[in-house]
Design a protein around this motif. Structure first.
Motif, PDB file in Angstrom:
ATOM      1  N   VAL A 124       0.815  -1.222   0.000  1.00  0.00           N
ATOM      2  CA  VAL A 124       0.000   0.000   0.000  1.00  0.00           C
ATOM      3  C   VAL A 124       0.846   1.268   0.000  1.00  0.00           C
ATOM      4  CG1 VAL A 124      -2.021  -1.063   1.080  1.00  0.00           C
ATOM      5  CG2 VAL A 124      -0.220  -0.095   2.533  1.00  0.00           C
ATOM      6  N   VAL A 125       2.081   1.179  -0.459  1.00  0.00           N
ATOM      7  CA  VAL A 125       2.951   2.358  -0.474  1.00  0.00           C
ATOM      8  C   VAL A 125       2.346   3.487  -1.308  1.00  0.00           C
ATOM      9  CG1 VAL A 125       5.139   3.231  -1.402  1.00  0.00           C
ATOM     10  CG2 VAL A 125       5.128   1.230   0.091  1.00  0.00           C
ATOM     11  N   GLU A 126       1.920   3.179  -2.549  1.00  0.00           N
ATOM     12  CA  GLU A 126       1.333   4.221  -3.390  1.00  0.00           C
ATOM     13  C   GLU A 126       0.044   4.767  -2.784  1.00  0.00           C
ATOM     14  OE1 GLU A 126       4.076   1.908  -5.917  1.00  0.00           O
ATOM     15  OE2 GLU A 126       2.418   1.313  -4.611  1.00  0.00           O
ATOM     16  N   LEU A 127      -0.795   3.908  -2.260  1.00  0.00           N
ATOM     17  CA  LEU A 127      -2.039   4.355  -1.650  1.00  0.00           C
ATOM     18  C   LEU A 127      -1.761   5.258  -0.449  1.00  0.00           C
ATOM     19  CD1 LEU A 127      -5.126   4.245  -1.346  1.00  0.00           C
ATOM     20  CD2 LEU A 127      -4.830   2.180   0.054  1.00  0.00           C
ATOM     21  N   THR A 128      -0.786   4.890   0.370  1.00  0.00           N
ATOM     22  CA  THR A 128      -0.434   5.680   1.551  1.00  0.00           C
ATOM     23  C   THR A 128      -0.011   7.082   1.156  1.00  0.00           C
ATOM     24  OG1 THR A 128       0.311   3.657   2.662  1.00  0.00           O
ATOM     25  CG2 THR A 128       1.026   5.755   3.603  1.00  0.00           C
ATOM     26  N   ILE A 129       0.869   7.157   0.168  1.00  0.00           N
ATOM     27  CA  ILE A 129       1.326   8.474  -0.303  1.00  0.00           C
ATOM     28  C   ILE A 129       0.150   9.275  -0.847  1.00  0.00           C
ATOM     29  CG2 ILE A 129       2.712   9.609  -2.088  1.00  0.00           C
ATOM     30  CD1 ILE A 129       4.739   7.287  -1.744  1.00  0.00           C
ATOM     31  N   ALA A 130      -0.683   8.646  -1.668  1.00  0.00           N
ATOM     32  CA  ALA A 130      -1.807   9.347  -2.281  1.00  0.00           C
ATOM     33  C   ALA A 130      -2.787   9.875  -1.244  1.00  0.00           C
ATOM     34  CB  ALA A 130      -2.522   8.419  -3.261  1.00  0.00           C
ATOM     35  N   LEU A 131      -3.075   9.078  -0.228  1.00  0.00           N
ATOM     36  CA  LEU A 131      -4.036   9.503   0.795  1.00  0.00           C
ATOM     37  C   LEU A 131      -3.550  10.734   1.534  1.00  0.00           C
ATOM     38  CD1 LEU A 131      -5.086   6.003   2.191  1.00  0.00           C
ATOM     39  CD2 LEU A 131      -6.619   7.681   1.134  1.00  0.00           C
ATOM     40  N   HIS A 132      -2.294  10.722   1.960  1.00  0.00           N
ATOM     41  CA  HIS A 132      -1.774  11.889   2.688  1.00  0.00           C
ATOM     42  C   HIS A 132      -1.536  13.083   1.758  1.00  0.00           C
ATOM     43  CE1 HIS A 132      -1.396  10.234   6.704  1.00  0.00           C
ATOM     44  NE2 HIS A 132      -0.816   9.145   6.221  1.00  0.00           N
ATOM     45  N   TYR A 133      -1.371  12.829   0.465  1.00  0.00           N
ATOM     46  CA  TYR A 133      -1.165  13.896  -0.520  1.00  0.00           C
ATOM     47  C   TYR A 133      -2.472  14.618  -0.830  1.00  0.00           C
ATOM     48  CZ  TYR A 133       1.054  16.113  -4.605  1.00  0.00           C
ATOM     49  OH  TYR A 133       1.582  17.005  -5.511  1.00  0.00           O
ATOM     50  N   VAL A 134      -3.552  13.847  -0.896  1.00  0.00           N
ATOM     51  CA  VAL A 134      -4.848  14.414  -1.302  1.00  0.00           C
ATOM     52  C   VAL A 134      -5.654  14.926  -0.114  1.00  0.00           C
ATOM     53  CG1 VAL A 134      -7.092  13.838  -2.335  1.00  0.00           C
ATOM     54  CG2 VAL A 134      -4.961  13.012  -3.383  1.00  0.00           C
ATOM     55  N   PHE A 135      -5.628  14.191   0.986  1.00  0.00           N
ATOM     56  CA  PHE A 135      -6.465  14.560   2.133  1.00  0.00           C
ATOM     57  C   PHE A 135      -5.669  15.370   3.156  1.00  0.00           C
ATOM     58  CE2 PHE A 135      -8.773  10.949   0.358  1.00  0.00           C
ATOM     59  CZ  PHE A 135     -10.071  11.451   0.346  1.00  0.00           C
ATOM     60  N   ASN A 136      -6.392  16.146   3.921  1.00  0.00           N
ATOM     61  CA  ASN A 136      -5.769  17.028   4.910  1.00  0.00           C
ATOM     62  C   ASN A 136      -5.662  16.314   6.257  1.00  0.00           C
ATOM     63  OD1 ASN A 136      -4.759  19.331   6.197  1.00  0.00           O
ATOM     64  ND2 ASN A 136      -6.808  20.097   6.662  1.00  0.00           N
ATOM     65  N   THR A 137      -4.838  15.281   6.293  1.00  0.00           N
ATOM     66  CA  THR A 137      -4.611  14.581   7.560  1.00  0.00           C
ATOM     67  C   THR A 137      -3.744  15.465   8.456  1.00  0.00           C
ATOM     68  OG1 THR A 137      -2.698  13.486   6.563  1.00  0.00           O
ATOM     69  CG2 THR A 137      -4.762  12.277   6.544  1.00  0.00           C
ATOM     70  N   PRO A 138      -3.941  15.486   9.767  1.00  0.00           N
ATOM     71  CA  PRO A 138      -4.812  14.609  10.549  1.00  0.00           C
ATOM     72  C   PRO A 138      -6.253  15.110  10.719  1.00  0.00           C
ATOM     73  CG  PRO A 138      -3.515  15.931  12.037  1.00  0.00           C
ATOM     74  CD  PRO A 138      -3.081  16.317  10.650  1.00  0.00           C
ATOM     75  N   HIS A 139      -6.579  16.316  10.159  1.00  0.00           N
ATOM     76  CA  HIS A 139      -7.968  16.768  10.276  1.00  0.00           C
ATOM     77  C   HIS A 139      -8.901  15.768   9.603  1.00  0.00           C
ATOM     78  CE1 HIS A 139     -11.586  19.089   8.955  1.00  0.00           C
ATOM     79  NE2 HIS A 139     -11.533  19.461  10.223  1.00  0.00           N
ATOM     80  N   ASP A 140      -8.567  15.386   8.378  1.00  0.00           N
ATOM     81  CA  ASP A 140      -9.251  14.262   7.745  1.00  0.00           C
ATOM     82  C   ASP A 140      -8.702  12.986   8.376  1.00  0.00           C
ATOM     83  OD1 ASP A 140     -10.642  15.964   6.048  1.00  0.00           O
ATOM     84  OD2 ASP A 140      -9.128  15.839   4.466  1.00  0.00           O
ATOM     85  N   GLU A 141      -9.599  12.095   8.766  1.00  0.00           N
ATOM     86  CA  GLU A 141      -9.176  10.967   9.605  1.00  0.00           C
ATOM     87  C   GLU A 141      -9.045   9.681   8.804  1.00  0.00           C
ATOM     88  OE1 GLU A 141     -10.563  12.121  14.016  1.00  0.00           O
ATOM     89  OE2 GLU A 141     -12.215  11.723  12.641  1.00  0.00           O
ATOM     90  N   LEU A 142      -7.907   9.025   9.004  1.00  0.00           N
ATOM     91  CA  LEU A 142      -7.512   7.859   8.220  1.00  0.00           C
ATOM     92  C   LEU A 142      -7.367   6.656   9.153  1.00  0.00           C
ATOM     93  CD1 LEU A 142      -6.426   6.596   5.581  1.00  0.00           C
ATOM     94  CD2 LEU A 142      -4.217   7.676   6.082  1.00  0.00           C
TER      95      LEU A 142
END
Length: 589
Positions: free
Chosen positions: A51-69
Motif C-alpha cells: 500500500v505504499v502508493e495508496l499511503t502516499i496518495a491519501l496523505h497527498y490528497v487529504f488534509n490529515t490529521p484533520h481528515d481521519e484515516l
C-alpha cells in the motif's frame, strides 16, 4: 540519480509540497526504507509494501490529521507511520520502549483509531463521520482502508449495512490483494475475483448497499489513485473505492511467497533471501504440536473436524487442511461464526477442534456462552497465543482468557505445562467429553525434544505435584511452570519450596487443593494471565469458601495493558521471569 526525497519529509504537510511527478520516486524510497529496517529489526513486511502508493496518495490528497484515516488492520500502516513524523524512530518498531507495530492513538495524532484486530475500520470511521455531522463539520473526510480478508468479517458488513442508509462523509477503500495473512477465502473473495476478471454479471454488492462504487483500479498507479481520490472528495455520502494491489510489492520474494513474507523475520535487504538460523534440534512450537496431533487424531477418528478463523498457518491447522481437506475449515476473519459453526457441528455428533488465538476469541464471547456453554455442547477450543506474545503488544497478548472463561458454567479450562500434556488433553477431549473445554497454550517453542509420545488419558480436574517442599507451596498453571522450576532451584532454600501444576482452572482439583491448604501456611499462585479474576482468584475463592486462613500471594499480569517488546523483556518488567520469581520467593522465605 536518487533524490533522497524521503529525507525531506517529516509530515504530510511536507509531502504535499512535492510535485506529482516526484511521487513515484518517493514510493521507491519509502519501499526501500521499509525493507531495510524490517530486514534487520523484523516485523510485518508484505502488507505495508503493498500500500505504499495508496499511503502516499491519501496523505497527498487529504488534509490529515484533520481528515481521519483508519487502517484495517495495522499491518498496512508502516508507510503511514514513516510519513507522519516517525521516520527517525521507525527502527524501534515493535521493540520495548519503541513505537508500536500498529496504529495507536496515544502515539500520534495521525493515528485516528487503534487497530490490531480486523474488521473494525468501517464502524469506527462511520462513528467519526456521524460525529462530524452532528458537530457541523461537513467538510471533514473519514477514510477506512480495509483489506479484502478483513471486509469479509461480520463487523465490517454491519458497518457497511449501517453506512448505506446514512449520508455520512465516509470513504471505504478496499485494498484487494486476495490475501490477509493466509489467502483470503469465501464467497466474497470469489466475487471480488470475478469483478477483477470482468466476469461478474450480477449487481454490484456495494452499490446494492447504497455506496457510490468506483473501481477496480490499479493500486500501484499513483496518478490514477490521486485523480480518483480528488474526485471522491467532492462526492457526497458513503463512497467505496476498490483498488487492486500486490502484497509484498517491490520485493520479489515477498510477492512470490506472500504468506512467509507477511512477517518473515530477518532477511537480506538486497537479495530478499531469508537468513536461516543454525540447524539445531529444538523443541517444537506449540502450534505445530497442535497441528500434527490433530492430524494424528483425525486419522483415527473420522468425526474430528478442525476450524480456524483465517489463521491456518499461524495455528498450524494447515497440516490438516493439506492432508484431510474435507474436514478442515478456514472460515475467514469470523470468530463468532467459527464458534457457532463448531457448536452446530457438535450437535450432530462431530468433534470440532475450534482453534482461535486467545486474544481473538474475545470477539466471540457471546457465542461461547450462548451457543456453546449454555447448551453444554462439547466444542474443543484450542487457544493459541495465550499469555504474553511479545512484539505484537497489547492488542495481541492473550492474558485475559482464564478470567473471561472461568465464570462460564459447564466449561472445562486446561493449560498444559508442556507439549506432551497438550497432546494428551487433545486425545482426552476427543474420547467423548460431555462438556466444552478450552485448552490454552503459549506462542513459541515448548520444552520437550522427544514430544511425540504415545497418548495417555488425563483425568479431568486433576493437578500434579512437581516438587516437594517443607515451608511454601507455589501453585502454577500452564507452561510458566518451567520458569517457576528454575526460580525455585535458584532460590535460597529450594528444599523449602513445593511446586504444584494445577493443570485445570476449572474444575479445580479439590482434593489436592485441600491437601495443600492444610499443609502449607504460605502459598504463591503464578499465572501468565491477568491477576484480576484468573487462576489465583480461583484459589482465593476456594480458600475463602472453605474457611482457610492461609497467606496467599497472587502473581500474574498486573491490572494494566502490557505494551510490546520481547516476551522475556516483558516478563522481566513485571517480575514473571525466573530471576524476579526467585527474588520474590526469597523475600517470603
Amino acid at each position: 540519480m536518487q533524490k533522497n526525497l524521503l529525507n525531506t519529509i517529516d509530515s504530510p504537510e511536507d509531502l504535499r509540497l512535492l510535485n506529482p511527478e516526484d511521487l513515484p520516486e518517493l514510493a521507491k524510497e519509502l519501499r526501500e526504507f521499509i525493507i531495510n529496517i524490517v530486514a534487520t529489526k523484523e516485523g510485518h513486511l508484505g502488507a505495508s509494501l503493498g500500500v505504499v502508493e495508496l499511503t502516499i496518495a491519501l496523505h497527498y490528497v487529504f488534509n490529515t490529521p484533520h481528515d481521519e484515516l483508519i487502517w484495517d488492520v495495522g499491518h498496512q500502516a508502516y508507510g503511514h507511520k514513516i510519513l507522519t513524523g516517525r521516520k527517525s524512530v521507525f527502527h524501534t518498531n515493535r521493540q520495548m520502549g519503541g513505537i508500536s507495530g500498529f496504529p495507536k492513538r496515544s502515539e500520534s495524532v495521525y493515528d485516528a483509531f487503534g487497530v490490531g484486530h480486523a474488521s473494525t475500520s468501517v464502524s469506527a470511521a462511520l462513528g467519526m463521520a456521524i460525529a462530524s455531522q452532528l458537530k457541523g463539520d461537513f467538510n471533514k473526510h473519514h477514510i477506512a482502508v480495509i483489506g479484502d480478508a478483513s471486509i469479509a468479517g461480520g463487523m465490517a458488513f454491519e458497518g457497511l449495512n449501517h453506512a448505506g442508509v446514512t449520508d455520512a462523509n465516509l470513504l471505504v477503500i478496499l485494498n484487494d490483494n486476495a490475501i490477509g495473512i493466509d489467502p483470503s477465502v469465501g464467497a466474497l473473495k470469489q466475487y471480488l475475483t470475478n469483478v477483477k476478471k470482468g466476469t461478474q454479471k450480477r449487481e454490484n454488492i456495494f452499490e446494492a448497499l447504497n455506496f457510490n462504487y468506483t473501481g477496480p483500479i490499479d493500486g500501484h498507479d499513483l496518478d490514477s489513485i490521486i485523480q480518483e481520490l480528488k474526485r471522491l472528495k467532492s462526492v457526497k455520502g458513503p463512497k467505496f473505492l476498490h483498488i487492486i494491489t500486490t502484497k509484498g510489492k517491490g520485493l520479489k520474494q515477498a510477492e512470490e511467497d506472500q504468506v512467509r513474507y507477511h512477517a518473515p523475520g530477518k532477511f537480506d535487504a538486497i537479495t530478499g533471501e531469508l537468513i536461516s538460523k543454525p540447524n539445531v534440534k529444538q523443541p517444537p512450537k506449540y502450534q505445530d504440536v497442535f497441528g500434527h496431533t490433530i492430524v494424528e487424531l483425525a486419522t483415527q477418528n473420522k468425526n474430528i473436524v478442525g476450524i480456524t478463523p483465517a489463521m491456518p498457518t499461524g495455528s498450524s491447522l494447515k497440516y490438516m487442511m493439506d492432508k484431510i481437506p474435507d474436514r478442515a475449515f478456514d472460515v475467514g476473519i469470523a470468530e463468532q461464526h467459527a464458534v457457532t459453526l463448531a457448536s452446530g457441528m457438535a450437535t450432530q455428533g462431530l468433534i470440532p477442534f475450534c482453534n482461535i488465538y486467545s486474544t481473538f476469541l474475545q470477539r466471540a464471547y457471546d457465542q461461547i456462552i450462548h451457543d456453546v456453554a449454555l447448551q453444554n455442547v462439547p466444542v474443543i477450543f484450542c487457544l493459541d497465543r495465550a499469555g504474553l506474545v511479545g512484539a505484537d503488544g497489547a492488542t495481541h497478548h492473550g492474558v485475559y482468557d482464564l478470567s473471561y472463561l472461568r465464570c462460564i458454567p459447564n466449561l472445562i479450562i486446561f493449560a498444559p505445562r508442556n507439549e506432551i500434556e497438550l497432546r494428551n488433553i487433545m486425545y482426552t477431549a476427543q474420547l467423548g467429553l460431555q462438556n466444552p473445554i478450552a485448552i490454552r497454550y503459549p506462542r513459541g517453542r515448548g520444552v520437550t525434544i522427544d514430544w511425540q509420545q504415545p497418548f495417555s488419558k488425563i483425568e479431568i480436574g486433576t493437578g500434579a505435584q512437581l516438587k516437594e517442599g517443607s515451608k511454601m507451596a507455589v501453585l502454577s498453571i500452564g507452561s510458566i511452570a518451567k520458569i517457576i522450576s528454575e526460580a525455585i532451584k535458584n532460590s535460597n532454600a529450594p528444599k523449602s519450596v513445593a511446586h504444584y501444576d494445577m493443570r485445570f482452572v476449572k474444575p479445580l482439583d479439590d482434593l489436592l487443593l485441600h491437601r495443600i491448604l492444610k499443609q502449607y501456611d504460605l502459598i504463591i499462585t503464578v499465572e501468565d494471565n491477568s491477576v484480576k479474576g484468573g487462576f489465583g482468584s480461583t484459589v482465593l475463592e476456594f480458600a475463602a469458601q472453605h474457611h482457610y486462613n492461609n497467606q496467599i500471594h497472587m502473581l500474574g499480569i498486573p491490572d494494566k495493558f502490557i505494551e510490546h517488546g520481547s516476551t522475556l523483556a516483558l516478563q522481566e518488567s513485571i517480575g514473571l521471569d525466573s530471576v524476579g520469581l526467585t527474588q520474590y520467593i526469597n523475600t517470603l522465605l
